[in-house]
Every structure is written in structure tokens, then in C-alpha cells.
Design a protein around this motif. Structure first.
Motif, mmCIF file in Angstrom:
data_model
loop_
_atom_site.group_PDB
_atom_site.id
_atom_site.type_symbol
_atom_site.label_atom_id
_atom_site.label_comp_id
_atom_site.label_asym_id
_atom_site.label_seq_id
_atom_site.Cartn_x
_atom_site.Cartn_y
_atom_site.Cartn_z
ATOM 1 N N SER A 202 5.669 79.701 -18.621
ATOM 2 C CA SER A 202 6.280 79.321 -19.889
ATOM 3 C C SER A 202 5.244 79.347 -21.009
ATOM 4 C CB SER A 202 6.883 77.912 -19.773
ATOM 5 O OG SER A 202 7.457 77.513 -20.985
ATOM 6 N N LEU A 203 5.442 80.251 -21.963
ATOM 7 C CA LEU A 203 4.535 80.380 -23.103
ATOM 8 C C LEU A 203 5.331 80.738 -24.357
ATOM 9 C CD1 LEU A 203 1.523 82.430 -21.670
ATOM 10 C CD2 LEU A 203 1.477 80.054 -22.393
ATOM 11 N N ASN A 204 4.780 80.402 -25.496
ATOM 12 C CA ASN A 204 5.345 80.805 -26.781
ATOM 13 C C ASN A 204 4.399 81.837 -27.379
ATOM 14 O OD1 ASN A 204 6.261 81.090 -29.422
ATOM 15 N ND2 ASN A 204 6.776 78.932 -29.627
ATOM 16 N N LEU A 205 4.662 83.106 -27.123
ATOM 17 C CA LEU A 205 3.746 84.164 -27.512
ATOM 18 C C LEU A 205 3.586 84.243 -29.030
ATOM 19 C CD1 LEU A 205 1.959 86.405 -26.410
ATOM 20 C CD2 LEU A 205 3.886 87.970 -26.576
ATOM 21 N N ALA A 206 4.650 83.987 -29.774
ATOM 22 C CA ALA A 206 4.558 84.066 -31.233
ATOM 23 C C ALA A 206 3.589 83.026 -31.791
ATOM 24 C CB ALA A 206 5.944 83.887 -31.846
ATOM 25 N N SER A 207 3.657 81.804 -31.261
ATOM 26 C CA SER A 207 2.747 80.757 -31.727
ATOM 27 C C SER A 207 1.307 81.067 -31.343
ATOM 28 C CB SER A 207 3.166 79.400 -31.150
ATOM 29 O OG SER A 207 4.454 79.044 -31.598
ATOM 30 N N ILE A 208 1.123 81.605 -30.145
ATOM 31 C CA ILE A 208 -0.226 81.948 -29.708
ATOM 32 C C ILE A 208 -0.807 83.047 -30.588
ATOM 33 C CG2 ILE A 208 -1.536 82.965 -27.809
ATOM 34 C CD1 ILE A 208 0.286 81.522 -25.886
ATOM 35 N N MET A 209 -0.014 84.061 -30.892
ATOM 36 C CA MET A 209 -0.492 85.153 -31.734
ATOM 37 C C MET A 209 -0.824 84.658 -33.137
ATOM 38 S SD MET A 209 1.800 88.484 -30.707
ATOM 39 C CE MET A 209 0.911 89.465 -31.902
ATOM 40 N N ALA A 210 -0.059 83.702 -33.646
ATOM 41 C CA ALA A 210 -0.350 83.165 -34.971
ATOM 42 C C ALA A 210 -1.698 82.471 -34.997
ATOM 43 C CB ALA A 210 0.763 82.196 -35.391
ATOM 44 N N GLN A 211 -2.010 81.709 -33.932
ATOM 45 C CA GLN A 211 -3.305 81.031 -33.868
ATOM 46 C C GLN A 211 -4.443 82.032 -33.699
ATOM 47 O OE1 GLN A 211 -3.880 77.695 -34.261
ATOM 48 N NE2 GLN A 211 -6.026 78.271 -34.270
ATOM 49 N N LEU A 212 -4.228 83.036 -32.864
ATOM 50 C CA LEU A 212 -5.262 84.050 -32.670
ATOM 51 C C LEU A 212 -5.472 84.872 -33.938
ATOM 52 C CD1 LEU A 212 -4.403 85.326 -29.070
ATOM 53 C CD2 LEU A 212 -6.228 83.782 -29.750
ATOM 54 N N ARG A 213 -4.410 85.155 -34.651
ATOM 55 C CA ARG A 213 -4.543 85.913 -35.892
ATOM 56 C C ARG A 213 -5.390 85.147 -36.909
ATOM 57 N NH1 ARG A 213 0.349 86.308 -36.956
ATOM 58 N NH2 ARG A 213 0.761 88.335 -35.995
ATOM 59 N N GLN A 214 -5.225 83.835 -36.933
ATOM 60 C CA GLN A 214 -6.006 83.018 -37.861
ATOM 61 C C GLN A 214 -7.503 83.109 -37.540
ATOM 62 O OE1 GLN A 214 -4.714 78.949 -37.992
ATOM 63 N NE2 GLN A 214 -6.454 78.272 -39.218
ATOM 64 N N ASP A 215 -7.844 83.031 -36.248
ATOM 65 C CA ASP A 215 -9.253 83.148 -35.864
ATOM 66 C C ASP A 215 -9.778 84.554 -36.111
ATOM 67 O OD1 ASP A 215 -9.227 80.547 -35.167
ATOM 68 O OD2 ASP A 215 -9.225 80.854 -32.999
ATOM 69 N N TYR A 216 -8.922 85.551 -35.852
ATOM 70 C CA TYR A 216 -9.361 86.935 -36.042
ATOM 71 C C TYR A 216 -9.649 87.222 -37.513
ATOM 72 C CZ TYR A 216 -8.796 91.952 -36.767
ATOM 73 O OH TYR A 216 -8.962 93.245 -37.177
ATOM 74 N N GLU A 217 -8.762 86.807 -38.404
ATOM 75 C CA GLU A 217 -8.968 87.046 -39.821
ATOM 76 C C GLU A 217 -10.199 86.312 -40.342
ATOM 77 O OE1 GLU A 217 -7.537 89.208 -41.525
ATOM 78 O OE2 GLU A 217 -5.921 89.756 -40.169
ATOM 79 N N ALA A 218 -10.556 85.183 -39.689
ATOM 80 C CA ALA A 218 -11.759 84.449 -40.084
ATOM 81 C C ALA A 218 -13.023 85.057 -39.488
ATOM 82 C CB ALA A 218 -11.644 82.986 -39.676
ATOM 83 N N GLY A 219 -12.874 86.082 -38.660
ATOM 84 C CA GLY A 219 -14.041 86.743 -38.075
ATOM 85 C C GLY A 219 -14.684 85.987 -36.935
ATOM 86 N N VAL A 220 -13.927 85.100 -36.271
ATOM 87 C CA VAL A 220 -14.472 84.314 -35.164
ATOM 88 C C VAL A 220 -14.498 85.176 -33.903
ATOM 89 C CG1 VAL A 220 -14.196 82.236 -33.771
ATOM 90 C CG2 VAL A 220 -13.564 82.209 -36.190
ATOM 91 N N LEU A 221 -15.659 85.268 -33.260
ATOM 92 C CA LEU A 221 -15.756 86.030 -32.024
ATOM 93 C C LEU A 221 -14.927 85.360 -30.934
ATOM 94 C CD1 LEU A 221 -19.550 86.945 -31.889
ATOM 95 C CD2 LEU A 221 -17.646 88.389 -32.591
ATOM 96 N N VAL A 222 -14.482 86.161 -29.963
ATOM 97 C CA VAL A 222 -13.628 85.640 -28.907
ATOM 98 C C VAL A 222 -14.332 84.526 -28.136
ATOM 99 C CG1 VAL A 222 -12.561 86.231 -26.702
ATOM 100 C CG2 VAL A 222 -12.222 87.713 -28.669
ATOM 101 N N ASN A 223 -15.627 84.702 -27.873
ATOM 102 C CA ASN A 223 -16.341 83.685 -27.109
ATOM 103 C C ASN A 223 -16.640 82.440 -27.937
ATOM 104 O OD1 ASN A 223 -18.282 85.005 -28.720
ATOM 105 N ND2 ASN A 223 -19.918 84.411 -27.324
ATOM 106 N N LYS A 224 -16.266 82.442 -29.232
ATOM 107 C CA LYS A 224 -16.421 81.263 -30.082
ATOM 108 C C LYS A 224 -15.074 80.709 -30.543
ATOM 109 C CE LYS A 224 -20.934 81.113 -30.250
ATOM 110 N NZ LYS A 224 -21.682 79.950 -29.695
ATOM 111 N N SER A 225 -13.995 81.300 -30.124
ATOM 112 C CA SER A 225 -12.667 80.890 -30.568
ATOM 113 C C SER A 225 -12.141 79.762 -29.686
ATOM 114 C CB SER A 225 -11.696 82.077 -30.526
ATOM 115 O OG SER A 225 -10.372 81.652 -30.696
#
Length: 632
Positions: A202-225
């Protein structure tokens, strides 16, 4: 999310490539980018990487990041002799230090022809990382360049030097090829999450993508997210909820006492006796699996006590040395010897209780789980098992097969013995709030925070419809919510720990193991708090000490405040008590028998959640879902 769909050919994420291209001998490989860029007289030099998956000696000796076939490699472990460049003619004329680049940096900046000097260890100008801070520190300059006088003596490349360079490149130019690489890293996380969701998690993919998009646009590396970290933790937990592999069943599992525990070995033997010297005279766990069988563990809160973001800058913590302002041993003194920088990882990032495999909503009425009588298997120091007939057994869900039958007499004796020892642990499990935070609107403070709260809502004048829950990735995922109003504070701990530890029928080995684990959990949490703040602080403001640090005396100790608020360092639940005596005094009147009054007997809503499950060995485990009656 925007970006290129294919990764670039260079500066890929730093991973261990395996080094498939070896030449000449075991320690010499196909040359890295730094060795290929060496000046003509040394362009055929060997690239020596003595440790697989790490960079070469030459790159570390001149301060470069080793780049091999598009992979940024971590520095080679150990010391490497640093060499000094021979100055070119122009640097020698002005008596200035030179660097390894050709043309050197001074000549390049002044647009002069760079000639002269030895070309040993030199490389062509424009080689990667020749503008990074470590390159200048390695040469004896300051971190900002050849004109920086702030040198660092005996500087050496840190183990994460290649990751620092990757982060530096990203922020130097967000539009370069690394942006595509960052996109691919986040895309990999999203695809992994989607694949797991398609398997029924059970996951909410849309909510997860929204959070990941925020980190991505901020330039946060995956190992720092923090979001990526939470996702990986959640996916790991979901993969072991109903384990098929890597969940061995052990007929006998020894109970170990780790080094540093405060419990005496003789006391442990008295609580859990056994005649077997090979097991240190401690009765072992019997018929147990690595993780609970057929059901998940009890979830933790949205965030545990004293949680800080994984990528938090230590400078943002409100910590200032103040030993000159207070007398010795004052609760407000920050002990700088306890501080740790960089910040250590949280000892329990999921907030999961050590008692999470014990069901709070009981599966069996007082542990009555067998259809036929079984002999009680509780052992004594003489080596004889009790042998009384019983249909009740240990309620811990890690038991499998025949489990561990326990008669009423042995359970009553065990419960009373462990209760007397558990009382001494209660104060150590509590992280008290300070007086200033207790005098705030506590109910509003915890609304929507995702914590489990125990308090009398009528006494605190709060509305019973308040929502304390929150969405989380840690432990339960975006589609489920954690945290709730749990009811009035329970006996002894106020939270659910005493109910699980003493109010459920457990075998002596399990009780002893959990007693040790709860002691360790409290020790680790207290040590972590001191590593962050230099002292024990209030879990709410994290600035002032809690009331207990003042022995509950005086204004700072809450002597004028009729309320005690604390968090449990084991289950990370919070308790509001309007009875000051209950925070420091404990009663064992409800622990005199296995049929003690609530909350130690099954409540009605617990009885309604029983389900009938038949195991392969014929043992019958009783539960019953309320929905079954509706279906009939």
C-alpha cells in the motif's frame, strides 16, 4: 519533474564499479581520467589502485578526485605521500608557490606562457576537480585558492571526498550533465517504489513523487534526501512483514546479555533460571522466528523523540557552551565532551518499540491459545520443567509451532518478579518536558504531529475529536496514518509499555530479553540526546532541561505545576498526567494475578478482533474478526 531521459557519459554517481579492466598486475588497472591527463613525459605511467572500488594513488597524492570510466571513486584508504610541484619559470621569478596544472594557475590567470620546472606528477589544465577546495589544501594553500593564506596542516582527503565533489559540481552549474544524472537517480527511486506498489504494497505514489520532486528541484542528492531515506526504510519494513525467506525458525535461541548492560548476571539468572552451563544458566527462547509470524509489528510514530532531519546542518542546533554561567553539575550546563559532530544517526529512526512483537489488541484471552492441554515448559534452576497442564502460552508473535506453554502459577510468579525489577527502570525510560513547555497548550502542540498521546481529555479540557495523527513514510507509509489519542494514562508507565511487558502472558526468556532491550533503548536515546545537545533536554523545545533534571523541585522542577508530561524512550509515545504523584510513584496493586483488572485483562474491542488461524503443526491460534459476524 524535468530533465534529460538518458544519463551523461561522465561524472555518474559514485559507486563501486568492480574494476573489470586490469592490467600488468593485481594492483594496476586501466588508467583513470587523472592519469590520462598527465603531461606527455608521464602519460604512460601506471594507474595504481591497491584497494578495489577506490581511487588511485596519484590522484590522491596531487589532491584530485579519481574519475574512472565515468565513476567518481572514493579516495584510496591509508596515507599517500604528497609531492610538491617544481615551480615554473614565472613562479620561480616572483618566488611564489606553483601547482601541478600546466599551465599553472598563476600563469593561466595572468595569461603568460608557462614553461620550465619538472613535469613529474603534473597534468593538463582543465582536469576535473583542479578547482575543488581539496586540491588547494593538498598544495598547502587555503581552501579558496592559491592566494588564500588559511592553510590546514596535515590535511588529508576524507572518505566522502568524491561525494563532496559531486555536490559541489551540482551547485556550480545546475544545468550541466549532472542534472540529468540526478534526475536518473530520483527516477530509479520512483520506479522502485512503483514496482513494489504493483506487488500489493500500500503506497500513495502521487504523494511520494511530490515529495521527491521537491527534493529534486532543490538539488538534494539522493543519498542526502530524507524522503529517499524514508522510502527505503519503509520498503525494507514492508518486505519483512510477511517473510518467506530469511526468517529462520529456531527451536532454541539463547538469551544474551550484551556488554555494558546494567543488569547483574546473577539477577538475570534469578529471573530466568536454567541449569544449562552452555547457555550461561539462562533459559533460552523456544520455537521462535526472527520476525513475527503472520502479522506486522506495532508501528512507531511519524517521527521518534529527538528526531532531526538526516541532512541537518549541526550549526542549526541551539547549542552554546555555558559552563562559565552555572555552578558545577547544574542541569543547564552543556557538556561539550558529549557533543558529536558530524551528527550521529538516530538510534531508532522508525520509533518502533522493543515490545512491538507483543500484540496490544490481544489475539488470545489471557494467552489461551491451545485446544488441548499442554505441559508448562517453564524451567527452574534444578533443570526440571513445571509440567502443569495448561492451555495458555506466551503471547509474543515470534513464537511458532507449539510455542511456549505457561501455566497460571508460573505466569503470576514471573509477572511479580519482573514487575519489581521493571519499577527501577521507569524513571530511566522517561524524557520529561520542561516547565515552560508544560504550561503551553499541549493538546494543540501535538495536533497533527503523528504521535500516540495518553491523557484524560476531560481533565485537560480538550475536545475528544482532535486528530493527533499524521501521514508518514517511516514504518507505515503515505497511505496510512500513525498517531492517535490513546485514552487515559495506563498504570506504571502511562504508555503501553507496562501493558505489553507485564499485562501480556510472556515466557521468562522473552521478558528478560525485552527488559535488557528497553534498558539499552533508553541508554542509547539518552546518549544520542547528549551527542546532539550536550545534555538531556525537553523533547518539545530541545533548549531547556526537563523537570526531572531539577528533581521536580523549585520553579524549574515544576513544583508549582500540577502537570507532568513525558515521552517514553522505548515506544516514543507521550503521556500527559494531571496527577504529579503518578509521575514518580508506582503501584503494583494491579499485578497480583493473571486475571488483574483493566488494562491488564482483554478489553471488549480486543475480544472482537480475534481470528482463527490453524498452523501446520496443529496448534490453534484464536482470533475473530468483527467482519465475520457481518458476513454471516
Amino acid at each position: 519533474m524535468s530533465g534529460q531521459e538518458s544519463p551523461v557519459d561522465q561524472l555518474l554517481p559514485a559507486i563501486e564499479p568492480g574494476d573489470p579492466h586490469r592490467r600488468w598486475n593485481n594492483n594496476v588497472y586501466q588508467r583513470c581520467h587523472g592519469c590520462l591527463r598527465r603531461t606527455p613525459d608521464r602519460r604512460h605511467a601506471r594507474c595504481v589502485r591497491p584497494t578495489p572500488g577506490h581511487g588511485c594513488r596519484h590522484c590522491k597524492s596531487v589532491g584530485l578526485v579519481c574519475l574512472w570510466e565515468g565513476f567518481l571513486l572514493p579516495p584510496v584508504p591509508g596515507k599517500v605521500k604528497r609531492t610538491r610541484p617544481t615551480p615554473c619559470d614565472n613562479c620561480r621569478e616572483i618566488q611564489a608557490a606553483c601547482d601541478f596544472g600546466r599551465p599553472c594557475l598563476r600563469c593561466a590567470q595572468s595569461n603568460q606562457h608557462c614553461v620550465g620546472g619538472s613535469m613529474t606528477n603534473c597534468f593538463h589544465r582543465g582536469t576535473h576537480s583542479d578547482q575543488f577546495y581539496g586540491y588547494f589544501l593538498n598544495l598547502g594553500f587555503g581552501a579558496s585558492g592559491i592566494d588564500d593564506p588559511n592553510t590546514v596542516k596535515l590535511w588529508s582527503q576524507p572518505p566522502d571526498y568524491h561525494l563532496q565533489y559531486q555536490q559541489w559540481l551540482l551547485w556550480q552549474n545546475k544545468d550541466n550533465g549532472l542534472k540529468s544524472v540526478l534526475y536518473q537517480e530520483y527516477l530509479t527511486v520512483i520506479r522502485l517504489t512503483r514496482d513494489v506498489m504493483l506487488r500489493g504494497v500500500s503506497l500513495n505514489l502521487a504523494s511520494i513523487m511530490a515529495q521527491l520532486r521537491q527534493d529534486y528541484e532543490a538539488g538534494v542528492l539522493v543519498n542526502k534526501s530524507q524522503a529517499c531515506r524514508d522510502i527505503h526504510m519503509y520498503l525494507y519494513r514492508e518486505s519483512v512483514v510477511f517473510p518467506i525467506f530469511d526468517n529462520p525458525v529456531m527451536e532454541v535461541a539463547p538469551v544474551s546479555i550484551p556488554e555494558g548492560t546494567k543488569m547483574d548476571i546473577l539477577e538475570c539468572r534469578a529471573l530466568n533460571p536454567s541449569p544449562d552451563a552452555e547457555l550461561s544458566f539462562l533459559a533460552p527462547l523456544r520455537n521462535v522466528a526472527k520476525t513475527p509470524i503472520g502479522r506486522p509489528r506495532l508501528p512507531g510514530p511519524a517521527r521518534p523523540i529527538y528526531w532531526v532531519p538526516w541532512e541537518l546542518d549541526p550549526e542549526q542546533l541551539p547549542v552554546m557552551p555555558n559552563g562559565h554561567l552555572y555552578p558545577p553539575n547544574h542541569p543547564n550546563i552543556v557538556d561539550v565532551d558529549h557533543l558529536k559532530r558530524p551528527l550521529p544517526p538516530h538510534p531508532n529512526e522508525s520509533g518502533e518499540s522493543e515490545l512491538s512483537s507483543i500484540p496490544y489488541n490481544r489475539i488470545w484471552d489471557d494467552g489461551e491459545m491451545y485446544e488441548a492441554d499442554h505441559r508448562c515448559r517453564v524451567s527452574s534452576q534444578t533443570g526440571e520443567e513445571c509440567g502443569n497442564l495448561t492451555r495458555r502460552g506466551c503471547e509474543d508473535t515470534t513464537h511458532t509451532g507449539q510455542g511456549m506453554p505457561i501455566c497460571d502459577a508460573c505466569e503470576e510468579k514471573s509477572r511479580m518478579a519482573f514487575a519489581q525489577r521493571f519499577v527501577h527502570l521507569l524513571a530511566h525510560l522517561r524524557a520529561h518536558f520542561c516547565t515552560a513547555c508544560v504550561n503551553q497548550d499541549l493538546v494543540t502542540l501535538f495536533t497533527g504531529a503523528g504521535h500516540s498521546i495518553w491523557f484524560d481529555w476531560m481533565a485537560f479540557g480538550a475536545a475528544s475529536s482532535l486528530d493527533f495523527s499524521a501521514q508518514t513514510l517511516v514504518g507505515t507509509g503515505y497511505t496510512k496514518r500513525v498517531g492517535d489519542y490513546m485514552g487515559n494514562p495506563l498504570d506504571m508507565t502511562g504508555c503501553s509499555c507496562a501493558v505489553l511487558f507485564l499485562g501480556r502472558r510472556l515466557c521468562n526468556p522473552h521478558r528478560l530479553a525485552y527488559l535488557i532491550k528497553m534498558q539499552q533503548a533508553a541508554d542509547n536515546m539518552r546518549a544520542y540526546c547528549k551527542n546532539l545537545y550536550g545534555r538531556m533536554v525537553c523533547p518539545a523545545c530541545r533548549i531547556r532541561p526537563g523537570m526531572d533534571r531539577f528533581m521536580f523541585r523549585g520553579p524549574d522542577g515544576g513544583s508549582e505545576t500540577p502537570i507532568r508530561v513525558y515521552g517514553c524512550l522505548n515506544c516514543h509515545q507521550f503521556v500527559f498526567s494531571n496527577n504529579p504523584a503518578s509521575a514518580t510513584e508506582f503501584s503494583m496493586s494491579n499485578l497480583n494475578s493473571p486475571t488483574a483488572p483493566p488494562p491488564y485483562t482483554p478489553r471488549q474491542h480486543e475480544r472482537d478482533e480475534r481470528v482463527l488461524i490453524r498452523t501446520r503443526r496443529g496448534a490453534v491460534l484464536l482470533r475473530k474478526r468483527a467482519s465475520f459476524d457481518e458476513m454471516e
